[in-house]
Scaffold this active site. Structure first.
Site, PDB file in Angstrom:
ATOM      1  N   GLU B  32       5.573   1.081 -32.611  1.00  0.00           N
ATOM      2  CA  GLU B  32       4.805   0.602 -31.465  1.00  0.00           C
ATOM      3  C   GLU B  32       5.609  -0.470 -30.730  1.00  0.00           C
ATOM      4  O   GLU B  32       6.062  -1.437 -31.348  1.00  0.00           O
ATOM      5  CB  GLU B  32       3.468   0.017 -31.945  1.00  0.00           C
ATOM      6  CG  GLU B  32       2.586   1.055 -32.623  1.00  0.00           C
ATOM      7  CD  GLU B  32       1.568   0.451 -33.587  1.00  0.00           C
ATOM      8  OE1 GLU B  32       1.422  -0.778 -33.615  1.00  0.00           O
ATOM      9  OE2 GLU B  32       0.937   1.233 -34.323  1.00  0.00           O
ATOM     10  N   GLU B  63      -0.608   4.038 -37.077  1.00  0.00           N
ATOM     11  CA  GLU B  63       0.413   3.856 -38.112  1.00  0.00           C
ATOM     12  C   GLU B  63       0.559   5.070 -39.018  1.00  0.00           C
ATOM     13  O   GLU B  63       1.676   5.427 -39.413  1.00  0.00           O
ATOM     14  CB  GLU B  63       0.104   2.608 -38.953  1.00  0.00           C
ATOM     15  CG  GLU B  63       0.358   1.282 -38.236  1.00  0.00           C
ATOM     16  CD  GLU B  63      -0.741   0.899 -37.257  1.00  0.00           C
ATOM     17  OE1 GLU B  63      -1.798   1.584 -37.250  1.00  0.00           O
ATOM     18  OE2 GLU B  63      -0.574  -0.078 -36.505  1.00  0.00           O
ATOM     19  N   PHE B  86       3.147  -5.348 -37.970  1.00  0.00           N
ATOM     20  CA  PHE B  86       2.869  -6.482 -38.855  1.00  0.00           C
ATOM     21  C   PHE B  86       2.414  -5.958 -40.214  1.00  0.00           C
ATOM     22  O   PHE B  86       1.775  -4.900 -40.289  1.00  0.00           O
ATOM     23  CB  PHE B  86       1.761  -7.379 -38.275  1.00  0.00           C
ATOM     24  CG  PHE B  86       2.230  -8.280 -37.163  1.00  0.00           C
ATOM     25  CD1 PHE B  86       2.767  -9.536 -37.440  1.00  0.00           C
ATOM     26  CD2 PHE B  86       2.139  -7.869 -35.847  1.00  0.00           C
ATOM     27  CE1 PHE B  86       3.195 -10.362 -36.413  1.00  0.00           C
ATOM     28  CE2 PHE B  86       2.563  -8.698 -34.819  1.00  0.00           C
ATOM     29  CZ  PHE B  86       3.091  -9.947 -35.102  1.00  0.00           C
ATOM     30  N   HIS B 132      -1.621 -10.949 -39.975  1.00  0.00           N
ATOM     31  CA  HIS B 132      -0.256 -11.076 -39.468  1.00  0.00           C
ATOM     32  C   HIS B 132       0.638 -11.890 -40.396  1.00  0.00           C
ATOM     33  O   HIS B 132       1.727 -12.272 -40.014  1.00  0.00           O
ATOM     34  CB  HIS B 132      -0.258 -11.765 -38.089  1.00  0.00           C
ATOM     35  CG  HIS B 132      -0.814 -10.940 -36.982  1.00  0.00           C
ATOM     36  ND1 HIS B 132      -2.126 -10.563 -36.918  1.00  0.00           N
ATOM     37  CD2 HIS B 132      -0.220 -10.399 -35.879  1.00  0.00           C
ATOM     38  CE1 HIS B 132      -2.335  -9.845 -35.821  1.00  0.00           C
ATOM     39  NE2 HIS B 132      -1.192  -9.723 -35.178  1.00  0.00           N
TER      40      HIS B 132
END
Lengths: 396, 327
Positions: B32, B63, B86, B132
């Protein structure tokens, strides 16, 4: 449920005036039902009558027609043999394709050698078309491997048990074909249950966005173990494609000619850069989900009987006989071949050796791994310690 | 230019991807925002401009789709290097990674290879919102069929990624995101260490600190402070989390007699747990103290205002060093 009920079942949302209003118009509903039936591409009726379709034509030689018949009979025989072998304890499990022969042989025979197949775990008929030795399919069901055949020798990937996962592999493979500038196509098999999986939705998205040369071949066999298709979708599955930006078509999955014609057209689209297509083969799983399942717990006999009348093999045979394309000698020859196949499969399975214990440690990594090496050595030494003890016991 | 006296880890990874793509036309980068934007950390900056959209692929935001299609491309003969934006976003792809990617080679009895590399910026310390800052490495190291590595400096970042891409196994490449902009030396003509070899980065005789990724710097600082207090601490940068180079750790512990394992990930069933067990087994008669661990707690990663307390820092590691030396 009625046999074609999946598509026609209307919203059951209660309390909605709009729903009530719609229900009040049976004529409209009837027209919608008819329109839905018209969407089913059919070239050979359940009664064995050849019909034409405006978008999908097919013209096969007598040999080709007989070939399709032979494929279906032998696939069914192999499947029945595997079910028997499971009952005899030779296989741990079997996922029967009974009833889905036309969907698999029709689509399988539409493929070119350089096309690539990503199957579920029930594509025994497609494997047959690809030239995979049927006995190779039985290793995983016997528990001697998890697949084990070389996917690249027949462009037929390993069976995938995690539902829908292979549709992404097919899409990625198709993206690779596209990067190579090849004109091969890829076909991803999946079922009505898998249509609910996120991976299938993501594969639709990726293939549409990249215009990948992949055909999504959904065998809607009406049942995901015990759950009917209406537990997976509120729209006919082929219509899902529209929202992703590519066409979908519903084909009579028990009509081998229609499955062949539609898949061929879909593959042709893919190889000429027109992107993905969804084919929903409307069929029926005549047997259990697997040998561990008991379909009498969740579906009615009448439904199964209604589908029996649409049997894919019988209708082609009726047609071939009516056209004078087969005679008793030919049919007897197929029977003989079928028995020989059954015998070969039985013998091959019974002779299939258990893998060597140390195979546990083989092929975990392509380039090796220190921990695997260490554990292999430790386990080998542990096993050897019994050999020493046995030898000592013998000496004493 | 062969020697960069000071290059950031982010730039070293960029140079590494560039070198891999130049060396092998089958290497692809996908993820991405990796194309035009160059990734949210700019790690892939400029690659799409130089290698084209066909090789540096901006993907849909999915994903599982990214990893699943990467597997398909690997089966077709490509070498996809996938970026997961992340750490906390890898889980939609966890199924594809664990049930498909890790097992494909074994299922095919070795007849297919799936050389997919998955880059994951991981761990905390950047003041981010939730999901994150996580350290999920043990969840991947636990899975047979995957290899897991993590660099702590620019040179390792550069070499280990190329080695991962050149290998035929799936590799999860964990990038210490709070160290992305730390600078260190890189010689692009040096002969790199083997990918799965740990490295003693600081010699010492009283105690071994073993760490990886973002915690190597903390441990190096600890060794300095400890030295001022008269304690000689050896630091081992594990580099590879699957396989773990137990031999290097063992040799160090046989010398020092004490081991403290440090990672950001929760201590419970973390990398430290496995290493403590193995080293206890291998070095039982050399140990002067129980193997201790310093790491995250059995709690969700906290809001960023608390992360300085949550993350093992100089003082918490020093405390463990003192406790180990007290035996």
């Amino acid at each position: 449920m009625t046999v074609e009920g999946t598509a026609q079942r209307k919203s059951t949302r209660s309390g909605s005036k709009r729903t009530t209003a719609k229900k009040a118009s049976p004529a409209k509903a009837k027209a919608a039902d008819q329109a839905e039936r018209d969407q089913l591409v059919q070239l050979l009726t359940p009664e064995g009558k050849r019909v034409e379709h405006p978008d999908y034509a097919i013209d096969l030689s007598p040999d080709e027609l007989r070939g399709l018949y032979r494929d279906m009979v032998l696939t069914r025989k192999f499947d029945a043999e595997a079910t028997t072998l499971q009952r005899q304890g030779e296989l741990g499990l079997w996922a029967s394709l009974l009833g889905q022969e036309a969907a698999q042989i029709g689509s399988g025979r539409a493929l070119r050698d350089d096309d690539y197949v990503f199957p579920t775990y029930r594509e025994h008929g497609v494997a047959w078309c690809r030239g995979v030795d049927p006995t190779n399919l039985l290793g995983m069901f016997r528990g001697v491997n998890h697949g084990g055949w070389d996917p690249n020798s027949n462009n037929f990937h390993l069976y995938t048990i995690v539902i829908g996962a292979q549709t992404l592999h097919a899409t990625g493979y198709a993206m690779g074909v596209q990067k190579d500038g090849a004109d091969s196509a890829v076909i991803a098999y999946f079922g009505d249950g898998a249509s609910s999986q996120g991976d299938v939705a993501e594969s639709f998205t990726f293939s549409a966005v990249y215009n990948a040369p992949v055909v999504f071949f959904c065998q809607n066999n009406q049942w995901a173990i015990s759950e009917p298709t209406e537990k997976q979708t509120r729209v006919p599955l082929y219509q899902r494609a529209r929202g992703f930006g590519f066409p979908g078509v519903r084909v009579d999955g028990n009509d081998v000619l229609a499955c062949l014609a539609v898949t061929k057209a879909a593959l042709e689209r893919a190889r000429t850069g027109q992107g993905p297509m969804l084919v929903e083969a409307f069929t029926y799983r005549m047997g259990a989900h697997t040998t561990s399942d008991d379909p009498t717990k969740y579906r009615a006999d009448e439904e199964t009987l209604a589908w029996e009348a649409k049997d894919p093999i019988l209708r082609l045979r009726t047609y071939l006989e009516a056209e004078g394309l087969v005679d008793d000698a030919y049919l007897a020859g197929i029977e003989e071949e079928s028995d020989a196949l059954g015998k070969r499969v039985r013998e091959a399975v019974r002779a299939m050796p258990d893998p060597d214990t140390m195979a546990i440690f083989e092929n975990v990594y392509a380039d090796g791994h220190a921990l695997v090496d260490e554990e292999r050595a430790q386990f080998a030494a542990y096993q050897a310690s019994f050999a020493d003890a046995d030898a000592a016991a013998e000496e004493n | 230019m062969a020697v960069h006296e000071k290059i950031t880890i982010a730039k070293a990874i960029n140079a590494s991807l560039r070198a891999s793509m130049e060396a092998d036309p089958k290497v692809l980068v996908m993820g991405e925002d990796v194309g035009k934007l160059g990734g949210v950390f700019r790690v892939t900056d400029g690659l799409q401009k130089d290698f084209g959209e066909d090789r540096v692929i901006d993907t849909p935001l999915a994903e599982s789709g990214i990893v699943g299609t990467a597997i398909g491309m690997a089966l077709r003969g490509y070498r996809p290097v996938v970026e997961i934006q992340f750490d906390g976003f890898v889980f939609p792809a966890y199924d594809q990674i664990v049930t498909q990617l890790a097992k494909m080679h074994a299922r095919a009895l070795g007849k297919v290879k799936v050389p997919v590399v998955i880059r994951i910026p991981y761990a905390g310390g950047i003041g981010a919102v939730e999901h994150h800052s996580e350290s999920p490495e043990a969840l991947f190291a636990h899975v047979a069929g995957l290899k897991c590595v993590t660099p702590s400096n620019a040179s390792d970042a550069y070499w280990m990624l190329q080695q991962a891409i050149a290998g035929d196994d799936p590799v999860i490449y964990f990038e210490p995101k709070r160290r992305y902009h730390d600078k260190s030396r890189l010689d692009t003509e040096a002969i790199p260490d083997p990918l799965h070899k740990a490295r003693v980065t600081q010699a010492g005789s009283d105690l071994t600190l073993a760490a990886y990724g973002p915690m190597v710097k903390v441990c190096t600082d600890v060794a300095k402070v400890a030295a001022e207090e008269g304690k000689s601490v050896e630091v081992v940068d594990l580099r590879s989390l699957s396989p773990v180079d137990f031999d290097t750790v063992q040799a160090s512990v046989e010398k020092t007699g004490r081991l403290v394992l440090v990672h950001e990930a929760p201590v419970f069933l973390g990398m430290g747990a496995e290493i403590a067990a193995r080293i206890t087994e291998r070095c039982f008669y050399h140990l002067e103290a129980p193997v201790l661990r310093v790491g995250g707690f059995h709690s969700p990663y906290p809001p960023s205002r608390l992360e300085d307390e949550y993350l093992p820092g100089l003082d918490r590691v020093l405390d463990a060093v003192d406790r180990a030396l007290a035996y």
